[in-house]
Write a protein that holds these residues in place. Structure first.
Motif, PDB file in Angstrom:
ATOM      1  N   PRO A 148      27.982  42.383  39.724  1.00  0.00           N
ATOM      2  CA  PRO A 148      27.768  43.817  39.962  1.00  0.00           C
ATOM      3  C   PRO A 148      28.572  44.660  38.972  1.00  0.00           C
ATOM      4  N   ALA A 149      28.154  45.889  38.801  1.00  0.00           N
ATOM      5  CA  ALA A 149      28.875  46.802  37.907  1.00  0.00           C
ATOM      6  C   ALA A 149      30.280  47.050  38.444  1.00  0.00           C
ATOM      7  N   GLY A 150      31.186  47.323  37.532  1.00  0.00           N
ATOM      8  CA  GLY A 150      32.543  47.641  37.948  1.00  0.00           C
ATOM      9  C   GLY A 150      33.451  46.447  38.100  1.00  0.00           C
ATOM     10  N   LEU A 151      33.016  45.266  37.649  1.00  0.00           N
ATOM     11  CA  LEU A 151      33.850  44.071  37.733  1.00  0.00           C
ATOM     12  C   LEU A 151      34.258  43.625  36.335  1.00  0.00           C
ATOM     13  N   GLU A 152      35.455  43.067  36.247  1.00  0.00           N
ATOM     14  CA  GLU A 152      35.911  42.408  35.033  1.00  0.00           C
ATOM     15  C   GLU A 152      36.179  40.953  35.384  1.00  0.00           C
ATOM     16  N   ILE A 153      35.395  40.070  34.857  1.00  0.00           N
ATOM     17  CA  ILE A 153      35.520  38.654  35.187  1.00  0.00           C
ATOM     18  C   ILE A 153      36.093  37.910  33.987  1.00  0.00           C
ATOM     19  N   ALA A 154      37.194  37.218  34.211  1.00  0.00           N
ATOM     20  CA  ALA A 154      37.876  36.495  33.138  1.00  0.00           C
ATOM     21  C   ALA A 154      38.771  35.449  33.785  1.00  0.00           C
ATOM     22  N   PRO A 155      39.287  34.507  33.012  1.00  0.00           N
ATOM     23  CA  PRO A 155      40.217  33.528  33.573  1.00  0.00           C
ATOM     24  C   PRO A 155      41.433  34.206  34.207  1.00  0.00           C
ATOM     25  N   PHE A 156      41.918  33.622  35.276  1.00  0.00           N
ATOM     26  CA  PHE A 156      43.071  34.163  35.986  1.00  0.00           C
ATOM     27  C   PHE A 156      44.225  34.457  35.041  1.00  0.00           C
ATOM     28  N   VAL A 157      44.491  33.544  34.134  1.00  0.00           N
ATOM     29  CA  VAL A 157      45.616  33.692  33.214  1.00  0.00           C
ATOM     30  C   VAL A 157      45.485  34.933  32.350  1.00  0.00           C
ATOM     31  N   ASP A 158      44.281  35.382  32.065  1.00  0.00           N
ATOM     32  CA  ASP A 158      44.069  36.555  31.225  1.00  0.00           C
ATOM     33  C   ASP A 158      44.152  37.863  32.021  1.00  0.00           C
ATOM     34  N   LEU A 159      44.052  37.766  33.331  1.00  0.00           N
ATOM     35  CA  LEU A 159      44.015  38.965  34.165  1.00  0.00           C
ATOM     36  C   LEU A 159      45.340  39.275  34.843  1.00  0.00           C
ATOM     37  N   VAL A 160      46.085  38.240  35.233  1.00  0.00           N
ATOM     38  CA  VAL A 160      47.211  38.432  36.134  1.00  0.00           C
ATOM     39  C   VAL A 160      48.278  39.360  35.559  1.00  0.00           C
ATOM     40  N   GLY A 161      48.447  39.368  34.245  1.00  0.00           N
ATOM     41  CA  GLY A 161      49.457  40.221  33.632  1.00  0.00           C
ATOM     42  C   GLY A 161      49.073  41.683  33.550  1.00  0.00           C
ATOM     43  N   ARG A 162      47.838  42.025  33.915  1.00  0.00           N
ATOM     44  CA  ARG A 162      47.387  43.420  33.871  1.00  0.00           C
ATOM     45  C   ARG A 162      47.085  43.983  35.251  1.00  0.00           C
ATOM     46  N   ALA A 163      47.140  43.146  36.275  1.00  0.00           N
ATOM     47  CA  ALA A 163      46.832  43.601  37.629  1.00  0.00           C
ATOM     48  C   ALA A 163      47.958  44.478  38.173  1.00  0.00           C
ATOM     49  N   GLY A 164      47.582  45.558  38.844  1.00  0.00           N
ATOM     50  CA  GLY A 164      48.571  46.415  39.475  1.00  0.00           C
ATOM     51  C   GLY A 164      48.638  46.230  40.974  1.00  0.00           C
ATOM     52  N   LEU A 165      47.709  45.470  41.518  1.00  0.00           N
ATOM     53  CA  LEU A 165      47.558  45.310  42.954  1.00  0.00           C
ATOM     54  C   LEU A 165      46.731  44.051  43.182  1.00  0.00           C
ATOM     55  N   PHE A 166      47.020  43.319  44.252  1.00  0.00           N
ATOM     56  CA  PHE A 166      46.273  42.094  44.547  1.00  0.00           C
ATOM     57  C   PHE A 166      45.640  42.174  45.934  1.00  0.00           C
ATOM     58  N   ILE A 167      44.378  41.782  46.004  1.00  0.00           N
ATOM     59  CA  ILE A 167      43.706  41.589  47.296  1.00  0.00           C
ATOM     60  C   ILE A 167      43.291  40.129  47.363  1.00  0.00           C
ATOM     61  N   VAL A 168      43.660  39.477  48.458  1.00  0.00           N
ATOM     62  CA  VAL A 168      43.352  38.060  48.642  1.00  0.00           C
ATOM     63  C   VAL A 168      42.557  37.913  49.931  1.00  0.00           C
ATOM     64  N   GLU A 169      41.366  37.363  49.819  1.00  0.00           N
ATOM     65  CA  GLU A 169      40.455  37.273  50.969  1.00  0.00           C
ATOM     66  C   GLU A 169      40.165  35.815  51.295  1.00  0.00           C
ATOM     67  N   PHE A 170      40.431  35.413  52.554  1.00  0.00           N
ATOM     68  CA  PHE A 170      40.176  34.058  53.026  1.00  0.00           C
ATOM     69  C   PHE A 170      39.027  34.088  54.037  1.00  0.00           C
ATOM     70  N   GLY A 171      37.841  33.878  53.550  1.00  0.00           N
ATOM     71  CA  GLY A 171      36.677  33.850  54.429  1.00  0.00           C
ATOM     72  C   GLY A 171      35.790  32.677  54.088  1.00  0.00           C
ATOM     73  N   PHE A 172      34.726  32.526  54.842  1.00  0.00           N
ATOM     74  CA  PHE A 172      33.734  31.498  54.556  1.00  0.00           C
ATOM     75  C   PHE A 172      32.742  32.053  53.538  1.00  0.00           C
ATOM     76  N   ALA A 173      32.644  31.410  52.398  1.00  0.00           N
ATOM     77  CA  ALA A 173      31.699  31.866  51.378  1.00  0.00           C
ATOM     78  C   ALA A 173      30.273  31.848  51.892  1.00  0.00           C
ATOM     79  N   SER A 174      30.005  30.973  52.859  1.00  0.00           N
ATOM     80  CA  SER A 174      28.641  30.816  53.360  1.00  0.00           C
ATOM     81  C   SER A 174      28.274  31.816  54.454  1.00  0.00           C
ATOM     82  N   GLN A 175      29.245  32.598  54.924  1.00  0.00           N
ATOM     83  CA  GLN A 175      28.943  33.528  56.016  1.00  0.00           C
ATOM     84  C   GLN A 175      28.109  34.701  55.524  1.00  0.00           C
ATOM     85  N   GLN A 176      27.087  35.051  56.273  1.00  0.00           N
ATOM     86  CA  GLN A 176      26.240  36.202  55.976  1.00  0.00           C
ATOM     87  C   GLN A 176      26.688  37.407  56.803  1.00  0.00           C
ATOM     88  N   THR A 177      26.221  38.567  56.422  1.00  0.00           N
ATOM     89  CA  THR A 177      26.717  39.815  57.009  1.00  0.00           C
ATOM     90  C   THR A 177      26.690  39.823  58.527  1.00  0.00           C
TER      91      THR A 177
END
Length: 544
Positions: A398-427
């Motif tokens: 989707p628009a508005g995402l920057e997808i890259a290896p973790f190592v390339d992103l972690v040094g620029r992140a100002g905030l972290f959101i970590v979500e533990f859910g079932f990838a297979s769950q539907q709405t």
């Protein structure tokens, strides 16, 4: 005609701060009559996850006060370089100078006062604007008259400033409130900081408040001495206006420790001052090179941004209520109501700077997509970072995402959101019914867990250059399930209601000393730049 400069933060400084500040803001606006008049409130060092103080009490402010007020937000990151030098969490000289630098250049006068003062023109037909318009160039002070706490707390209506000023005119006689307390020249009166009016051009000429005064007390006396040296005299407006202070001594303020109170050196900063000028700070007072956010209560509010974000990402409910359960037999069921949870996640991020970059480490694709939609609609300007190790879809993201290896992103992140859910769950899948993780769910969760451990354990080492404040971690679906303990092992989070599904806080520094963290670092050495023993084995998640 004039700019009022105030400062504070979203805390409980002194006694019943919210009421006396609202009374004061509204009363100050009530005595303004020039279109250029303004109230500059410097919100100094309020935590990033809190709104500013005026935003927190906006419902108690009049439309007139909201229109006049400009909020200048000084973030904890701005204060970080001073934190080790002072016990105070809000600094007067820095706050007042930040506002002075950014005040309306068309205004002739600057009024320094505090968030518990009411100014009452002695002639009801006059405003403070008309009084100052007629005043000759100079430096003016007023004595401070005290209002007993029972009067302002028990009888003042926050949103009736005209009525409060009328009461003061009556009560000042009935209760004998008006007592002038003189002080040594040039301080002139006791508590000089509650009313000091000076020409804007004079304050610029002397380089504002002395920013070496970081221990509290005597800042206003220092200014009085220096302005007296510049002008040759100190004048008063007592024949035109009275100043009343909402007394709040039932509870000591943070900077009042009785005989143990730490203060700026009175001799150095008051009685030994020989020049009005501060050449050592001539180029830096008021932080001219720092970008300071400005917030207007009469324009787009935080609530409007929040509402826009949430409405863009979820649909209204079609049932009166939904249900979940705390039953222990469902402890390992990670299914959760995403549409119910997302508003609580948005609530956690709304008050951060709009240029903040957030990294989202998650297992459930729909959460990512809906959060990214809300993030943009709330007015944030940076993309949502997603480690490629968490990317699941073969289609374009989707628009508005920057997808890259973790190592390339972690040094620029100002905030972290970590979500533990079932990838297979539907709405609209039912939640907490005893569902178990599929092999695909387990694979996704394992990667989320590894990246979370690494991000939290190495937060200080990977923090962007020049940033001193620890980055916050927001955990989604981390209450009353197997990931609750994991998240709070690494993050100093409060205990929250299960219904929110959200915990948040800074990383736990002690984790960096644990043996298993050392092993974790060894395993992912390339990520933190500690060597190149071997590359991380993380791979993109299985495609769906």
């Amino acid at each position: 005609m004039f700019s009022v400069i105030l400062y504070g933060r979203n805390d409980s400084h002194g006694y019943n701060l919210h009421k006396r500040a609202a009374i004061s803001f509204n009363a100050l606006a009530e005595v303004m009559s020039d279109p250029a008049d303004e109230i500059l409130f410097v919100d100094y060092n309020t935590p990033d996850d809190h709104p500013t103080f005026p935003e927190a009490i906006a419902d108690t402010l009049t439309d007139r006060a909201k229109k006049a007020m400009r909020i200048l937000r000084v973030r904890p990151e701005h204060h970080a370089h001073l934190k080790s030098k002072t016990h105070l969490v809000a600094l007067e000289a820095q706050s007042r100078n930040v506002a002075l630098r950014r005040s309306n250049p068309n205004n002739r006068w600057i009024l320094y006062t505090n968030t518990d003062m009411l100014l009452v023109p002695r002639n009801e037909a006059e405003s403070l604007s008309t009084i100052l318009a007629a005043a000759a160039d100079g430096f003016y002070q007023l004595p401070r008259f005290e209002i007993p706490e029972m009067l302002w707390e028990g009888a003042f209506d926050r949103r009736d400033p005209a009525g409060n000023l009328a009461k003061l005119r009556e009560w000042s006689i009935q209760f004998r409130l008006n007592q002038v307390i003189h002080n040594a020249h040039p301080v002139k009166y006791d508590a000089p900081g509650d009313f000091q009016v000076a020409l804007r051009q004079d304050l610029f000429a002397i380089h504002g408040f002395d920013e070496d005064m970081i221990l509290g007390w005597h800042c206003d006396s220092n200014l009085a001495v220096r302005l007296a040296l510049l002008r040759g005299r100190v004048d008063t407006l007592i024949d035109k206006v009275f100043g009343y202070h909402c007394d709040h001594t039932r509870v000591a303020a943070a900077n009042n420790k009785g005989r143990a109170t730490r203060m700026n050196d009175e001799h150095r900063f008051v009685w030994d001052v020989t020049t009005p000028y501060l050449p050592n700070q001539a180029d830096r007072w008021g932080w001219p090179d720092v970008t300071i956010e400005e917030i207007r209560l009469d324009r787009e509010t935080s609530f409007q941004r929040y509402q826009a974000g949430v409405r863009s990402a979820i649909e209204p409910a079609t049932a009166a209520y939904t249900a979940s359960t705390l039953d222990g037999i469902h402890y390992e069921d990670l299914s959760y109501d995403l549409l119910h949870t997302l508003p609580f996640v948005c609530d956690q991020v709304l008050t951060y700077p709009r240029q903040t970059t957030v990294m989202l480490i998650g297992a459930r694709p729909e959460f990512l997509e809906r959060f990214a939609t809300a993030w943009q609609a709330m007015g944030f300007t940076s993309p949502v970072q997603v480690p490629i190790e968490c990317q699941q879809r073969e289609t374009a993201p989707p628009a508005g995402l920057e997808i890259a290896p973790f190592v390339d992103l972690v040094g620029r992140a100002g905030l972290f959101i970590v979500e533990f859910g079932f990838a297979s769950q539907q709405t609209h899948d039912p939640v907490r019914t005893g569902r178990r993780a599929s092999p695909l769910d387990q694979a996704h969760l394992k990667i989320v867990e590894r990246l979370f451990r690494l991000a939290a354990a190495t937060e200080a080492e990977t923090r962007p250059a020049g940033q001193h404040v620890p980055r916050r971690f927001i955990g989604v679906n981390v209450i009353n399930n197997p990931y609750s303990r994991l998240f709070t092992d690494y993050v100093a989070a409060n205990i929250n209601p299960f219904s929110t599904q959200v915990l948040a806080g800074p990383p736990v520094a002690a984790r960096t000393a644990k043996g298993r963290l050392t092993r974790l670092r060894d395993r992912y050495t390339s990520v933190v730049g500690l060597g190149s023993m071997r590359k991380p084995r993380l791979k993109p998640m299985g495609r769906q």
